[in-house]
Design an enzyme around this catalytic site. Structure first.
Site, PDB file in Angstrom:
ATOM      1  CB  ILE A  89      -1.018   0.032   1.172  1.00 21.64           C
ATOM      2  CG1 ILE A  89      -0.318   0.022   2.541  1.00 21.64           C
ATOM      3  CG2 ILE A  89      -2.025  -1.110   1.049  1.00 21.64           C
ATOM      4  CD1 ILE A  89      -1.244   0.353   3.707  1.00 21.64           C
TER       5      ILE A  89
ATOM      6  CB  ALA B 141      -1.467  -1.495  10.074  1.00 20.97           C
TER       7      ALA B 141
ATOM      8  CB  THR C 265      -5.638   0.495  17.749  1.00 22.73           C
ATOM      9  OG1 THR C 265      -5.291   0.294  19.102  1.00 22.73           O
ATOM     10  CG2 THR C 265      -4.825   1.688  17.251  1.00 22.73           C
ATOM     11  CG  ASP C 266      -7.836   0.043  22.745  1.00 27.43           C
ATOM     12  OD1 ASP C 266      -6.742  -0.189  22.166  1.00 27.43           O
ATOM     13  OD2 ASP C 266      -8.214  -0.621  23.735  1.00 27.43           O
ATOM     14  CD  GLU C 267      -2.097  -0.119  21.385  1.00 21.62           C
ATOM     15  OE1 GLU C 267      -1.000   0.438  21.350  1.00 21.62           O
ATOM     16  OE2 GLU C 267      -2.234  -1.353  21.301  1.00 21.62           O
TER      17      GLU C 267
ATOM     18  CE1 TYR D 246      -0.519  -0.240  15.325  1.00 24.50           C
ATOM     19  CE2 TYR D 246      -1.129  -0.064  17.633  1.00 24.50           C
ATOM     20  CZ  TYR D 246      -1.426  -0.470  16.347  1.00 24.50           C
ATOM     21  OH  TYR D 246      -2.628  -1.083  16.070  1.00 24.50           O
ATOM     22  CB  SER D 247      -0.897   4.702  19.633  1.00 25.87           C
ATOM     23  OG  SER D 247       0.097   5.325  20.402  1.00 25.87           O
TER      24      SER D 247
ATOM     25  CB  SER E 286       1.563   5.499  12.702  1.00 26.26           C
ATOM     26  OG  SER E 286       1.235   4.216  13.198  1.00 26.26           O
ATOM     27  CE  LYS E 287      -4.334   1.426  12.920  1.00 21.98           C
ATOM     28  NZ  LYS E 287      -4.551   0.700  11.645  1.00 21.98           N
TER      29      LYS E 287
ATOM     30  N   PRO F 148       8.432 -13.114  29.402  1.00 19.24           N
ATOM     31  CG  PRO F 148       9.060 -12.113  27.381  1.00 19.24           C
ATOM     32  CD  PRO F 148       8.452 -13.344  27.947  1.00 19.24           C
TER      33      PRO F 148
ATOM     34  N   GLY G 242       7.529   4.509  27.535  1.00 17.69           N
ATOM     35  CA  GLY G 242       6.233   5.151  27.223  1.00 17.69           C
ATOM     36  C   GLY G 242       5.050   4.207  27.358  1.00 17.69           C
TER      37      GLY G 242
HETATM   38  P1  NAD Z   1      -0.710  -7.973  11.621  1.00 18.40           P
HETATM   39  O1  NAD Z   1       0.609  -7.315  11.860  1.00 18.40           O
HETATM   40  O2  NAD Z   1      -0.935  -9.368  12.094  1.00 18.40           O
HETATM   41  O3  NAD Z   1      -1.031  -7.987  10.054  1.00 18.40           O
HETATM   42  C1  NAD Z   1      -0.820  -6.858   9.246  1.00 18.40           C
HETATM   43  C2  NAD Z   1      -0.987  -7.279   7.787  1.00 18.40           C
HETATM   44  O4  NAD Z   1      -0.756  -6.116   6.973  1.00 18.40           O
HETATM   45  C3  NAD Z   1       0.008  -8.353   7.337  1.00 18.40           C
HETATM   46  O5  NAD Z   1      -0.654  -9.327   6.562  1.00 18.40           O
HETATM   47  C4  NAD Z   1       1.024  -7.593   6.503  1.00 18.40           C
HETATM   48  O6  NAD Z   1       1.619  -8.380   5.483  1.00 18.40           O
HETATM   49  C5  NAD Z   1       0.161  -6.466   5.932  1.00 18.40           C
HETATM   50  N1  NAD Z   1       0.958  -5.279   5.605  1.00 18.40           N
HETATM   51  C6  NAD Z   1       1.852  -4.632   6.405  1.00 18.40           C
HETATM   52  N2  NAD Z   1       2.412  -3.619   5.729  1.00 18.40           N
HETATM   53  C7  NAD Z   1       1.842  -3.602   4.502  1.00 18.40           C
HETATM   54  C8  NAD Z   1       2.009  -2.778   3.347  1.00 18.40           C
HETATM   55  N3  NAD Z   1       2.879  -1.754   3.325  1.00 18.40           N
HETATM   56  N4  NAD Z   1       1.232  -3.029   2.259  1.00 18.40           N
HETATM   57  C9  NAD Z   1       0.350  -4.052   2.265  1.00 18.40           C
HETATM   58  N5  NAD Z   1       0.190  -4.890   3.309  1.00 18.40           N
HETATM   59  C10 NAD Z   1       0.918  -4.664   4.410  1.00 18.40           C
HETATM   60  O7  NAD Z   1      -1.781  -6.963  12.226  1.00 18.40           O
HETATM   61  P2  NAD Z   1      -3.168  -7.280  12.964  1.00 18.40           P
HETATM   62  O8  NAD Z   1      -2.920  -7.485  14.396  1.00 18.40           O
HETATM   63  O9  NAD Z   1      -3.909  -8.290  12.187  1.00 18.40           O
HETATM   64  O10 NAD Z   1      -3.877  -5.850  12.815  1.00 18.40           O
HETATM   65  C11 NAD Z   1      -4.662  -5.550  11.658  1.00 18.40           C
HETATM   66  C12 NAD Z   1      -5.222  -4.150  11.804  1.00 18.40           C
HETATM   67  O11 NAD Z   1      -6.015  -4.055  12.979  1.00 18.40           O
HETATM   68  C13 NAD Z   1      -4.142  -3.072  11.939  1.00 18.40           C
HETATM   69  O12 NAD Z   1      -4.555  -1.942  11.207  1.00 18.40           O
HETATM   70  C14 NAD Z   1      -4.100  -2.769  13.423  1.00 18.40           C
HETATM   71  O13 NAD Z   1      -3.699  -1.447  13.660  1.00 18.40           O
HETATM   72  C15 NAD Z   1      -5.564  -2.991  13.802  1.00 18.40           C
HETATM   73  N6  NAD Z   1      -5.797  -3.406  15.205  1.00 18.40           N
HETATM   74  C16 NAD Z   1      -5.076  -4.449  15.741  1.00 18.40           C
HETATM   75  C17 NAD Z   1      -5.363  -4.855  17.042  1.00 18.40           C
HETATM   76  C18 NAD Z   1      -4.650  -6.028  17.662  1.00 18.40           C
HETATM   77  O14 NAD Z   1      -4.857  -6.316  18.855  1.00 18.40           O
HETATM   78  N7  NAD Z   1      -3.836  -6.768  16.935  1.00 18.40           N
HETATM   79  C19 NAD Z   1      -6.343  -4.196  17.789  1.00 18.40           C
HETATM   80  C20 NAD Z   1      -7.048  -3.128  17.199  1.00 18.40           C
HETATM   81  C21 NAD Z   1      -6.769  -2.756  15.892  1.00 18.40           C
HETATM   82  P1  TYD Z   2       1.118  -6.441  23.097  1.00 18.34           P
HETATM   83  O1  TYD Z   2       0.594  -7.824  22.925  1.00 18.34           O
HETATM   84  O2  TYD Z   2       2.423  -6.067  22.459  1.00 18.34           O
HETATM   85  O3  TYD Z   2      -0.035  -5.443  22.639  1.00 18.34           O
HETATM   86  P2  TYD Z   2      -0.146  -3.822  22.844  1.00 18.34           P
HETATM   87  O4  TYD Z   2       1.197  -3.288  23.149  1.00 18.34           O
HETATM   88  O5  TYD Z   2      -0.629  -3.382  21.506  1.00 18.34           O
HETATM   89  O6  TYD Z   2      -1.142  -3.620  23.952  1.00 18.34           O
HETATM   90  O7  TYD Z   2       1.262  -6.155  24.648  1.00 18.34           O
HETATM   91  C1  TYD Z   2       0.175  -6.345  25.537  1.00 18.34           C
HETATM   92  C2  TYD Z   2       0.651  -5.962  26.913  1.00 18.34           C
HETATM   93  O8  TYD Z   2       1.632  -6.920  27.336  1.00 18.34           O
HETATM   94  C3  TYD Z   2       1.341  -4.610  26.972  1.00 18.34           C
HETATM   95  O9  TYD Z   2       1.041  -4.004  28.227  1.00 18.34           O
HETATM   96  C4  TYD Z   2       2.823  -4.944  26.908  1.00 18.34           C
HETATM   97  C5  TYD Z   2       2.890  -6.287  27.623  1.00 18.34           C
HETATM   98  N1  TYD Z   2       3.947  -7.207  27.166  1.00 18.34           N
HETATM   99  C6  TYD Z   2       4.776  -7.823  28.106  1.00 18.34           C
HETATM  100  O10 TYD Z   2       4.662  -7.604  29.331  1.00 18.34           O
HETATM  101  N2  TYD Z   2       5.726  -8.694  27.647  1.00 18.34           N
HETATM  102  C7  TYD Z   2       5.900  -8.963  26.305  1.00 18.34           C
HETATM  103  O11 TYD Z   2       6.806  -9.740  25.941  1.00 18.34           O
HETATM  104  C8  TYD Z   2       5.024  -8.320  25.363  1.00 18.34           C
HETATM  105  C9  TYD Z   2       5.168  -8.572  23.894  1.00 18.34           C
HETATM  106  C10 TYD Z   2       4.054  -7.462  25.840  1.00 18.34           C
END
Ligand code: NAD
Ligand code: TYD
Length: 350
Positions: free
Chosen positions: A62, A85, A132-134, A157-158, A160-161, A212, A290
């Site tokens: 993208i 993303a 995301t809620d972040e 990350y947050s 950028s979102k 961890p 952070g």
């Molecule tokens: P993920 O990292 O598992 O998957 C991201 C996907 O995007 C991958 O398939 C990757 O190949 C693709 N991608 C990355 N960069 C790209 C690019 N430049 N062009 C095209 N494809 C690309 O992420 P996820 O956890 O499945 O999250 C998906 C979406 O949901 C994200 O937008 C994330 O911000 C949002 N989200 C995630 C969570 C969570 O807990 N994981 C919660 C709320 C919202």
């Molecule tokens: P994570 O799964 O990375 O999601 P997010 O940062 O998007 O919430 O982390 C969830 C919580 O767990 C967060 O408070 C960070 C913590 N964490 C650990 O304590 N150890 C770890 O190895 C990881 C990856 C996350």
């Protein structure tokens, strides 16, 4: 209805569940999965549906504006569900610019292509941005994020979102592009990439490696089963109001340390190990810079407007998740064999 829908990031964790939900439920739609297949994208996640006639995959980054516009011109989609993303907070701390390029510039590329392709008639079109809620920053010990909570992101990350959410709203306000945004809490479930807390701990328990825990482990997240997120996206995509945001969550808060202890308990039972075996692996490590203390979603709007409630409790969802990982050790081996191993070694040492 014969709609054509682009789902970006459909090879990732959440995206693959959204693709599956749509392909299986809407045989009259054509679903095009657009994904660059980064370290987090994996077509193995979609093996069960890859031959369905209403589905196809296109490898496309993208960040490439021209490539994205060409796809829109060729396929003329009616809707976009945008999940592609960079999604991991720790990686965003290490390489923030990658997050700007994919999450901000990539989103703007999609918005431009949608606007250009749909400009003569926005009727029946929809751009659904998955966020995301972040973006709301952090809560103290009490309170919940509503859709009116001001944005206050802290990690790259947050940030950028949040930026991409603002661009999506700006395209609605400026050009009339029909958009919806969903802001979801932390997901867990099958196909979760083992860099995030829950799958990382499952992997480390299986390999007898330390679990961890950042800082004091009292950081709190609100967890939702990924299939319930996919169901919510389906509802909002079809029934959400143009220009609205919807928070998605399960009213399911866990302190990290309590969650990891629950996971250890279930893993010991399922692996027939003496109780307490996995807990011994818990290791407190240096905190994330952070680090947001607490996220918790008020999901009243999606509940009252669209009748949404999650389908499983956390204990059920966690049990289903562990069962999936135990049955799919080959998947775990495949995703941990390449780049991820190098990242794991850099993050946590050998
Ligand atoms: P993920 O990292 O598992 O998957 C991201 C996907 O995007 C991958 O398939 C990757 O190949 C693709 N991608 C990355 N960069 C790209 C690019 N430049 N062009 C095209 N494809 C690309 O992420 P996820 O956890 O499945 O999250 C998906 C979406 O949901 C994200 O937008 C994330 O911000 C949002 N989200 C995630 C969570 C969570 O807990 N994981 C919660 C709320 C919202
Ligand atoms: P994570 O799964 O990375 O999601 P997010 O940062 O998007 O919430 O982390 C969830 C919580 O767990 C967060 O408070 C960070 C913590 N964490 C650990 O304590 N150890 C770890 O190895 C990881 C990856 C996350």
């Amino acid at each position: 209805m014969n709609k054509k829908i682009f789902i970006t990031g459909g090879a990732g964790f959440i995206g693959s569940h959204v693709v599956r939900e749509f392909v299986n439920k809407y045989s009259d739609y054509h679903i095009v999965n657009i994904d660059a297949l980064t370290y987090a994208g994996n077509l193995e996640n979609l093996k069960d549906i890859e031959r369905k006639p209403n589905y196809n995959f296109i490898k496309q980054d993208i960040r490439d504006a021209g490539g994205i516009l060409a796809l829109f011109k060729t396929h003329r989609p009616d809707g976009v569900i945008h999940l592609a993303a960079e999604s991991h907070v720790d990686r965003s701390i290490a390489t923030p610019t990658d997050f700007v390029m994919t999450n901000v510039v990539g989103t703007v590329n999609l918005l431009n292509a949608a606007r250009e392709t749909w400009k003569d008639n926005f009727e029946g079109k929809r751009f659904h941005h998955v966020s995301t809620d972040e973006v709301y920053g952090t809560l103290g010990e009490t309170g919940l994020f509503t859709e009116d909570t001001p944005y206050d992101p802290h990690s790259p990350y947050s940030a950028s979102k949040a930026s991409s959410d603002h661009f999506v709203r700006a395209y609605q306000d400026t050009y009339g592009l029909p958009v919806v945004i969903t802001n979801c809490s932390n997901n867990y479930g099958p196909n979760h990439f083992p860099e995030k807390l829950i799958p990382l701990c499952i992997l480390h328990i299986l390999n007898n490696k330390p679990l961890p825990i950042y800082g004091d482990g009292k950081y709190t997240r609100d967890w939702l089963f990924v299939v319930d997120h996919a169901r919510a996206i389906d509802l909002v995509f079809h029934q959400g109001k143009n220009g609205s945001s919807y928070n998605i969550g399960g009213f399911n808060e866990w302190k990290n340390i309590d969650l990891v202890k629950e996971l250890c308990k279930q893993m010991d039972e399922k692996l027939s190990r003496p109780s307490g075996t996995s807990e011994k692996l818990i290791t407190y490590v240096k905190d994330r810079p952070g680090h947001d203390l607490r996220y918790a979603i008020d999901a009243t709007r999606i509940n009252t407007e669209l009748g949404y409630t999650p389908s499983v409790t956390f204990e059920e969802g966690l049990s289903l998740t562990i069962d999936w990982f135990l049955k799919n050790r080959e998947w775990l081996e495949n995703v941990t064999s390449g780049n991820y191993q190098q990242y794991d070694a850099e993050q946590y040492g050998k």
